[in-house]
Design a protein around this motif. Structure first.
Motif, PDB file in Angstrom:
ATOM      1  N   PHE A  18       8.064   5.511   1.542  1.00  0.00           N
ATOM      2  CA  PHE A  18       8.308   4.112   1.139  1.00  0.00           C
ATOM      3  C   PHE A  18       7.964   3.164   2.282  1.00  0.00           C
ATOM      4  CE2 PHE A  18      10.797   4.111  -2.755  1.00  0.00           C
ATOM      5  CZ  PHE A  18      11.353   5.387  -2.815  1.00  0.00           C
ATOM      6  N   ASP A  19       7.168   2.165   2.000  1.00  0.00           N
ATOM      7  CA  ASP A  19       7.105   0.998   2.874  1.00  0.00           C
ATOM      8  C   ASP A  19       8.417   0.239   2.618  1.00  0.00           C
ATOM      9  OD1 ASP A  19       6.143  -1.244   4.381  1.00  0.00           O
ATOM     10  OD2 ASP A  19       5.731  -2.219   2.469  1.00  0.00           O
ATOM     11  N   CYS A  20       8.804  -0.636   3.544  1.00  0.00           N
ATOM     12  CA  CYS A  20      10.097  -1.327   3.395  1.00  0.00           C
ATOM     13  C   CYS A  20       9.956  -2.801   3.010  1.00  0.00           C
ATOM     14  CB  CYS A  20      10.913  -1.191   4.683  1.00  0.00           C
ATOM     15  SG  CYS A  20      11.290   0.514   5.097  1.00  0.00           S
ATOM     16  N   ASP A  21       9.416  -3.617   3.927  1.00  0.00           N
ATOM     17  CA  ASP A  21       9.291  -5.058   3.601  1.00  0.00           C
ATOM     18  C   ASP A  21       8.362  -5.245   2.416  1.00  0.00           C
ATOM     19  OD1 ASP A  21       9.323  -5.569   7.071  1.00  0.00           O
ATOM     20  OD2 ASP A  21      10.838  -6.344   5.692  1.00  0.00           O
ATOM     21  N   GLY A  22       8.871  -5.912   1.384  1.00  0.00           N
ATOM     22  CA  GLY A  22       8.040  -6.193   0.207  1.00  0.00           C
ATOM     23  C   GLY A  22       8.108  -5.113  -0.855  1.00  0.00           C
ATOM     24  N   VAL A  23       8.786  -3.990  -0.514  1.00  0.00           N
ATOM     25  CA  VAL A  23       8.949  -2.902  -1.504  1.00  0.00           C
ATOM     26  C   VAL A  23      10.434  -2.715  -1.801  1.00  0.00           C
ATOM     27  CG1 VAL A  23       8.646  -0.430  -1.937  1.00  0.00           C
ATOM     28  CG2 VAL A  23       6.871  -1.709  -0.726  1.00  0.00           C
ATOM     29  N   GLY A 238       3.673   1.174  -1.415  1.00  0.00           N
ATOM     30  CA  GLY A 238       3.610   0.013  -0.525  1.00  0.00           C
ATOM     31  C   GLY A 238       3.280  -1.267  -1.260  1.00  0.00           C
ATOM     32  N   ASP A 239       3.432  -2.385  -0.516  1.00  0.00           N
ATOM     33  CA  ASP A 239       3.141  -3.704  -1.116  1.00  0.00           C
ATOM     34  C   ASP A 239       1.889  -4.334  -0.516  1.00  0.00           C
ATOM     35  OD1 ASP A 239       4.246  -6.279   0.874  1.00  0.00           O
ATOM     36  OD2 ASP A 239       4.709  -4.189   1.393  1.00  0.00           O
ATOM     37  N   ARG A 240       1.285  -3.640   0.471  1.00  0.00           N
ATOM     38  CA  ARG A 240       0.176  -4.264   1.165  1.00  0.00           C
ATOM     39  C   ARG A 240      -1.037  -3.334   1.133  1.00  0.00           C
ATOM     40  NH1 ARG A 240       0.879  -8.359   5.263  1.00  0.00           N
ATOM     41  NH2 ARG A 240      -1.178  -8.865   5.996  1.00  0.00           N
ATOM     42  N   THR A 243      -2.667  -2.138   4.625  1.00  0.00           N
ATOM     43  CA  THR A 243      -1.869  -1.286   5.523  1.00  0.00           C
ATOM     44  C   THR A 243      -1.342  -0.086   4.742  1.00  0.00           C
ATOM     45  OG1 THR A 243       0.096  -2.657   5.110  1.00  0.00           O
ATOM     46  CG2 THR A 243      -1.153  -3.126   7.127  1.00  0.00           C
ATOM     47  N   ASP A 244      -0.466  -0.314   3.778  1.00  0.00           N
ATOM     48  CA  ASP A 244       0.210   0.796   3.089  1.00  0.00           C
ATOM     49  C   ASP A 244      -0.726   1.657   2.255  1.00  0.00           C
ATOM     50  OD1 ASP A 244       2.597  -1.754   2.364  1.00  0.00           O
ATOM     51  OD2 ASP A 244       2.682  -0.319   4.010  1.00  0.00           O
ATOM     52  N   ILE A 245      -1.539   1.000   1.401  1.00  0.00           N
ATOM     53  CA  ILE A 245      -2.396   1.777   0.488  1.00  0.00           C
ATOM     54  C   ILE A 245      -3.505   2.442   1.285  1.00  0.00           C
ATOM     55  CG2 ILE A 245      -3.852   1.669  -1.583  1.00  0.00           C
ATOM     56  CD1 ILE A 245      -0.717   1.123  -1.931  1.00  0.00           C
TER      57      ILE A 245
HETATM   58 MG   LIG Z   1       5.411  -4.123   3.210  1.00  0.00          MG
END
Ligand SMILES: [Mg+2]
Ligand SMILES: C[C@H](OP(=O)(O)O)C(=O)O
Length: 286
Positions: A18-23, A238-240, A243-245
């Motif tokens: 899990f990403d954190c900020d935005g997720v 992720g939400d970004r 970075t995440d994807i």
């Molecule tokens: Mg994020």
């Protein structure tokens, strides 16, 4: 690119990153459905790993943040870019002392690995003043500083940047960023991220830093040091996109983009980064 349902997800994956900020949250506001989804995964004995580029807090501080949201998460499930950057300094650079642009979380992680640090939250670097002692900055150079380390710093100022710049004039001093996210999501909206805070140093010094956070391999290496991941059974959420994807794709993992943070549906084609799955938020899985 498709949606995915809870049953399909738990039948397919044993581990969820899990990403954190935005997720999970935006600042100190939990995103609806994130706690319920994590609770459901726990009930199905899934392995959870939390991977955040936000270097403002240590793993221990994140554990407390999770607890405040009623989530029981252990520090060894949490991989923040403050921790990953500290591991990189300690074991890859053999760093002994760093000049820090960053906050207490980054300093805490450096302390746990015994890396000395100046700058950061110490009083002398956080005075907002136009009365800059330029000669004093050059005279204050500490020859034992071997790295300039930049992360999220809500107290960034010209004096701190000038100290960091003066260290970077010595090409033997390493230049490391915890992450280079251009923005980051708060409940009130999107704000400048670490990447935008270190940009002045990159421009002024003409140097290219090593970036540790997602999508870079140093972050994945840090996770793989402690966890064997079976790629076919691991999902990165992720939400970004950049970075995440990208981090998940380059790590050989399936990816799920949630639209509750920074990236928007129209960014997918613009950035040419296509997640395997897309949902509005984790609530779509409850
Ligand atoms: Mg994020
Ligand atoms: C810095 C922050 O980190 P995340 O938890 O999303 O990786 C973000 O860029 O949104």
């Amino acid at each position: 690119m498709s949606t995915i349902g809870f049953e399909e997800l738990i039948n397919k994956y044993t581990t969820v990153l899990f990403d954190c900020d935005g997720v999970l949250w935006r600042g100190n506001e939990l995103i609806p459905g994130s706690k319920e989804f994590i609770d459901h995964l726990r009930k199905h004995n899934k392995r959870l790993i939390f991977v955040t580029n936000n270097a403002s807090q240590s793993r221990e501080q994140y554990r407390t943040k999770f607890q405040k949201f009623g989530l029981d998460v252990s520090t060894d499930e949490i991989y923040g870019s403050a921790y990953a950057a500290t591991v990189y300094l300690k074991y890859k650079l053999k760093s002994k002392k760093a000049f820090v642009i960053g906050m207490s979380g980054l300093e805490h992680e450096l302390d746990t690995e015994g890396i000395e640090h100046i700058g950061g939250t110490s009083e002398e670097y956080n005075k907002l003043t136009t009365d800059i002692d330029f000669k004093g900055i050059k005279d204050s150079i500490d020859p034992s500083v071997d790295t300039v380390l930049c992360g999220m710093d809500l107290m960034l100022n010209y004096s701190k940047l000038s100290h960091a710049f003066s260290y970077l004039e010595n090409k033997n001093v390493n230049f490391v960023l915890t992450n280079d996210d251009s923005t980051f999501p708060q409940s009130a909206g999107i704000f400048p991220g670490s990447g935008s805070l270190s940009a002045p140093l990159i421009l002024a010094s003409g140097r290219t830093p090593t970036v540790v956070g997602k999508p870079n391999k140093e972050m994945l290496d840090c996770i793989l040091d402690k966890n064997h991941l079976n790629n076919e059974e691991t999902l990165m959420i992720g939400d970004r996109l950049n970075t995440d994807i990208k981090f998940g794709q380059e790590g050989g993992l399936d990816t799920l983009l949630v639209l509750s943070g920074v990236s928007k549906r129209e960014d997918i084609e613009k950035e040419n980064i296509y997640p395997k799955y897309i949902l509005n938020s984790l609530d779509d899985l409850n």
